[in-house]
Write a protein that holds these residues in place. Structure first.
Motif, PDB file in Angstrom:
ATOM      1  N   UNK A 235       0.841  -1.207   0.000  1.00 12.91           N
ATOM      2  CA  UNK A 235       0.000   0.000   0.000  1.00 12.91           C
ATOM      3  C   UNK A 235       0.871   1.249   0.000  1.00 12.91           C
ATOM      4  N   UNK A 236       0.413   2.292  -0.701  1.00  6.19           N
ATOM      5  CA  UNK A 236       1.112   3.584  -0.711  1.00  6.19           C
ATOM      6  C   UNK A 236       1.120   4.144   0.716  1.00  6.19           C
ATOM      7  N   UNK A 237       2.317   4.301   1.295  1.00  3.20           N
ATOM      8  CA  UNK A 237       2.406   4.776   2.675  1.00  3.20           C
ATOM      9  C   UNK A 237       1.932   6.208   2.842  1.00  3.20           C
ATOM     10  N   UNK A 238       1.937   6.990   1.774  1.00  3.82           N
ATOM     11  CA  UNK A 238       1.489   8.378   1.866  1.00  3.82           C
ATOM     12  C   UNK A 238       0.040   8.550   1.437  1.00  3.82           C
ATOM     13  N   UNK A 239      -0.692   7.418   1.348  1.00  2.00           N
ATOM     14  CA  UNK A 239      -2.117   7.466   1.017  1.00  2.00           C
ATOM     15  C   UNK A 239      -2.827   6.282   1.673  1.00  2.00           C
ATOM     16  N   UNK A 240      -2.729   6.188   2.998  1.00  3.18           N
ATOM     17  CA  UNK A 240      -3.328   5.068   3.715  1.00  3.18           C
ATOM     18  C   UNK A 240      -4.855   5.204   3.732  1.00  3.18           C
ATOM     19  N   UNK A 241      -5.575   4.145   3.341  1.00  2.70           N
ATOM     20  CA  UNK A 241      -7.046   4.210   3.350  1.00  2.70           C
ATOM     21  C   UNK A 241      -7.600   3.939   4.747  1.00  2.70           C
ATOM     22  N   UNK A 242      -8.912   4.148   4.923  1.00  2.00           N
ATOM     23  CA  UNK A 242      -9.534   3.997   6.238  1.00  2.00           C
ATOM     24  C   UNK A 242     -10.875   3.282   6.146  1.00  2.00           C
ATOM     25  N   UNK A 243     -11.362   2.888   7.337  1.00  2.00           N
ATOM     26  CA  UNK A 243     -12.754   2.471   7.510  1.00  2.00           C
ATOM     27  C   UNK A 243     -13.402   3.562   8.343  1.00  2.00           C
ATOM     28  N   UNK A 244     -14.250   4.353   7.731  1.00  2.16           N
ATOM     29  CA  UNK A 244     -14.875   5.475   8.425  1.00  2.16           C
ATOM     30  C   UNK A 244     -15.990   4.959   9.336  1.00  2.16           C
ATOM     31  N   UNK A 245     -16.003   5.452  10.587  1.00  2.00           N
ATOM     32  CA  UNK A 245     -17.058   5.085  11.537  1.00  2.00           C
ATOM     33  C   UNK A 245     -18.027   6.256  11.633  1.00  2.00           C
ATOM     34  N   UNK A 246     -19.284   6.027  11.229  1.00  2.00           N
ATOM     35  CA  UNK A 246     -20.315   7.055  11.262  1.00  2.00           C
ATOM     36  C   UNK A 246     -21.280   6.818  12.415  1.00  2.00           C
ATOM     37  N   UNK A 247     -22.106   7.810  12.693  1.00  2.00           N
ATOM     38  CA  UNK A 247     -23.128   7.668  13.719  1.00  2.00           C
ATOM     39  C   UNK A 247     -24.009   6.456  13.387  1.00  2.00           C
ATOM     40  N   UNK A 248     -24.321   5.695  14.435  1.00  2.00           N
ATOM     41  CA  UNK A 248     -25.249   4.579  14.273  1.00  2.00           C
ATOM     42  C   UNK A 248     -24.591   3.247  13.980  1.00  2.00           C
ATOM     43  N   UNK A 249     -23.276   3.223  13.790  1.00  2.00           N
ATOM     44  CA  UNK A 249     -22.614   1.946  13.521  1.00  2.00           C
ATOM     45  C   UNK A 249     -22.530   1.120  14.805  1.00  2.00           C
ATOM     46  N   UNK A 250     -23.111  -0.066  14.760  1.00  2.00           N
ATOM     47  CA  UNK A 250     -23.167  -0.944  15.911  1.00  2.00           C
ATOM     48  C   UNK A 250     -21.981  -1.896  15.917  1.00  2.00           C
ATOM     49  N   UNK A 251     -21.963  -2.772  16.923  1.00  2.00           N
ATOM     50  CA  UNK A 251     -20.922  -3.779  16.985  1.00  2.00           C
ATOM     51  C   UNK A 251     -21.000  -4.704  15.780  1.00  2.00           C
ATOM     52  N   UNK A 252     -22.207  -5.024  15.361  1.00  2.00           N
ATOM     53  CA  UNK A 252     -22.357  -5.883  14.166  1.00  2.00           C
ATOM     54  C   UNK A 252     -21.753  -5.210  12.948  1.00  2.00           C
ATOM     55  N   UNK A 253     -21.914  -3.907  12.831  1.00  2.00           N
ATOM     56  CA  UNK A 253     -21.308  -3.186  11.697  1.00  2.00           C
ATOM     57  C   UNK A 253     -19.775  -3.224  11.801  1.00  2.00           C
ATOM     58  N   UNK A 254     -19.260  -3.079  13.017  1.00  2.00           N
ATOM     59  CA  UNK A 254     -17.815  -3.153  13.194  1.00  2.00           C
ATOM     60  C   UNK A 254     -17.292  -4.540  12.873  1.00  2.00           C
ATOM     61  N   UNK A 255     -18.038  -5.565  13.284  1.00  2.00           N
ATOM     62  CA  UNK A 255     -17.645  -6.940  12.949  1.00  2.00           C
ATOM     63  C   UNK A 255     -17.523  -7.129  11.445  1.00  2.00           C
ATOM     64  N   UNK A 256     -18.458  -6.593  10.709  1.00  2.00           N
ATOM     65  CA  UNK A 256     -18.420  -6.727   9.251  1.00  2.00           C
ATOM     66  C   UNK A 256     -17.219  -5.983   8.668  1.00  2.00           C
ATOM     67  N   UNK A 257     -16.847  -4.881   9.333  1.00  2.00           N
ATOM     68  CA  UNK A 257     -15.773  -4.045   8.795  1.00  2.00           C
ATOM     69  C   UNK A 257     -14.383  -4.596   9.114  1.00  2.00           C
ATOM     70  N   UNK A 258     -14.244  -5.208  10.315  1.00  2.00           N
ATOM     71  CA  UNK A 258     -12.896  -5.615  10.722  1.00  2.00           C
ATOM     72  C   UNK A 258     -12.763  -7.110  10.981  1.00  2.00           C
ATOM     73  N   UNK A 259     -13.900  -7.872  10.936  1.00  2.00           N
ATOM     74  CA  UNK A 259     -13.796  -9.312  11.113  1.00  2.00           C
ATOM     75  C   UNK A 259     -14.112  -9.727  12.528  1.00  2.00           C
TER      76      UNK A 259
END
Length: 387
Positions: free
Chosen positions: A363-387
């Protein structure tokens, strides 16, 4: 008359006999007394100690020998020099490991765990035991997200290695979670920034899940080495970040970080100062010094200012934060090639965007991507995002 002469003769002979007897007796007396004195002198001589005889017979002369103390080991010397009951000397062991011990502080996160290299192999981390190292056990893996614990001010950590092919085959993807502000309102905030505000109850649930599921929390140097293919990270890793160091972050979110002891990174706008030191489980890194504002074209200053202005701003920001130059977060996520070059020229190794995605090898070290956390994201949403 004749009778008279005879009588006188007898008297003379008797006197001579008496005189001779007295003389003999005197001689005998003198002899006896002299003998007694001689015997007494001999007895005295035999009973009087001889000063020379009373002295002990001198033997061979020997000097007293002081035992030579055993030299301190390198780890023991570190502790002795530190003279600190909280000091801990950490030693390193494993295949191809020849690293001097380092001094850490008990109860604080590890600050000096090295990332060794080995020809043809990929470093797979430091572990609590040799068994953990052999199994690549995530609960037993140690890094800067873990508090130092020692036995008698010393401990040994164990290295693990793997082949390049196995590292590539793991296909690890590392999510970088991005939070902003926080709210105590379950229904959320109103306005156009509503999505930025995570409900504090959800935040706590996210931290609890990450802690209980024993996710590995890579440090920024580890992420850099992972991108280079020099370090194995498990596909059960996550990095947690927050932008802006908003008051709601400091007042609502950080106390929960301390409670769950989950390492996070706060990207600080340093024109507001470095911010308080609330817990060692929050790393403070640059969100620039004074570029979190719009430039002439409405985009962020980092894509409007000159190269030298950007470099100067980032160097100021690093100084405020004590010299940390591992990573920055682009204000508003705005960047271009000129901004990336200025970040590199300012001495920073990595930069985080707001673009969605996961960090992988290459991955380009000067352009690291993210998983944005928005209002309303539950634990189930986090599980889907990070495993």
């Amino acid at each position: 008359m004749g009778a008279t002469r005879s009588s006188n003769a007898r008297k003379r002979r008797k006197r001579r006999a008496v005189g001779i007897g007295a003389a003999i007796a005197g001689v005998l007396l003198v002899a006896a007394v002299g003998g007694w004195f001689a015997v007494d002198a001999m007895q005295r001589a035999s009973s009087t100690p001889d000063p020379a005889a009373s002295e002990p017979t001198p033997g061979p002369t020997t000097d007293a020998v002081t035992p030579t103390p055993e030299p301190l080991s390198p780890a023991e010397q570190l502790i002795a020099d530190a003279d600190d009951p909280n000091a801990c000397a950490v030693s390193f062991t494993g295949d191809a490991i020849d690293i001097a011990p380092v001094l850490e502080t008990q109860g604080k996160p590890y600050a000096s765990l090295p990332l060794p290299s080995r020809e043809g192999m990929v470093f797979a981390g430091w572990y609590d035991t040799a068994e953990d190292a052999a199994a690549l056990s995530i609960p037993g893996r140690l890094n800067g997200a873990d508090a130092v614990a020692c036995d008698a001010q010393q401990r040994t950590v164990h290295a693990a290695w793997m082949s390049t092919a196995d590292n590539d085959g793991a296909k690890t993807r590392v999510p970088i979670l991005m939070y902003h502000q926080f709210t105590t309102k379950p229904e959320g905030e109103s306005g156009w920034l509503r999505g930025n505000y995570a409900y504090i109850g959800d935040w706590e649930a996210h931290l609890k899940y990450i802690s209980e599921q024993q996710f590995y929390l890579p440090t920024w140097p580890e992420l850099s080495a992972f991108i280079d293919g020099r370090l194995f990270l498990p596909d059960h890793s996550v990095i947690i970040t927050d932008d802006d160091a908003d008051p709601t972050w400091l007042e609502l979110a950080v106390p929960l970080v301390e409670r769950y002891r989950v390492m996070t990174t706060s990207f600080v706008i340093t024109s507001n100062g470095p911010g308080p030191e609330l817990t060692p489980y929050v790393l403070k890194r640059s969100h620039t010094h004074d570029m979190h504002s719009a430039g002439a074209d409405g985009q962020g200053r980092i894509v409007n200012w000159t190269h030298d202005e950007i470099v100067a701003d980032l160097e100021t920001s690093a100084t405020v934060l004590g010299g940390a130059k591992e990573v920055i977060a682009y204000p508003f996520g705005h960047y271009n090639d000129a901004a990336k070059q200025a970040v590199a020229d300012a001495g920073f190794e990595m930069a985080r965007t707001i673009e969605p995605g996961y960090v992988s090898i290459g991955t380009d070290k000067l352009a690291l991507p993210v998983v944005r956390v928005n209002y309303g994201m539950t634990v189930d949403d986090i599980k889907k995002a990070i495993g």
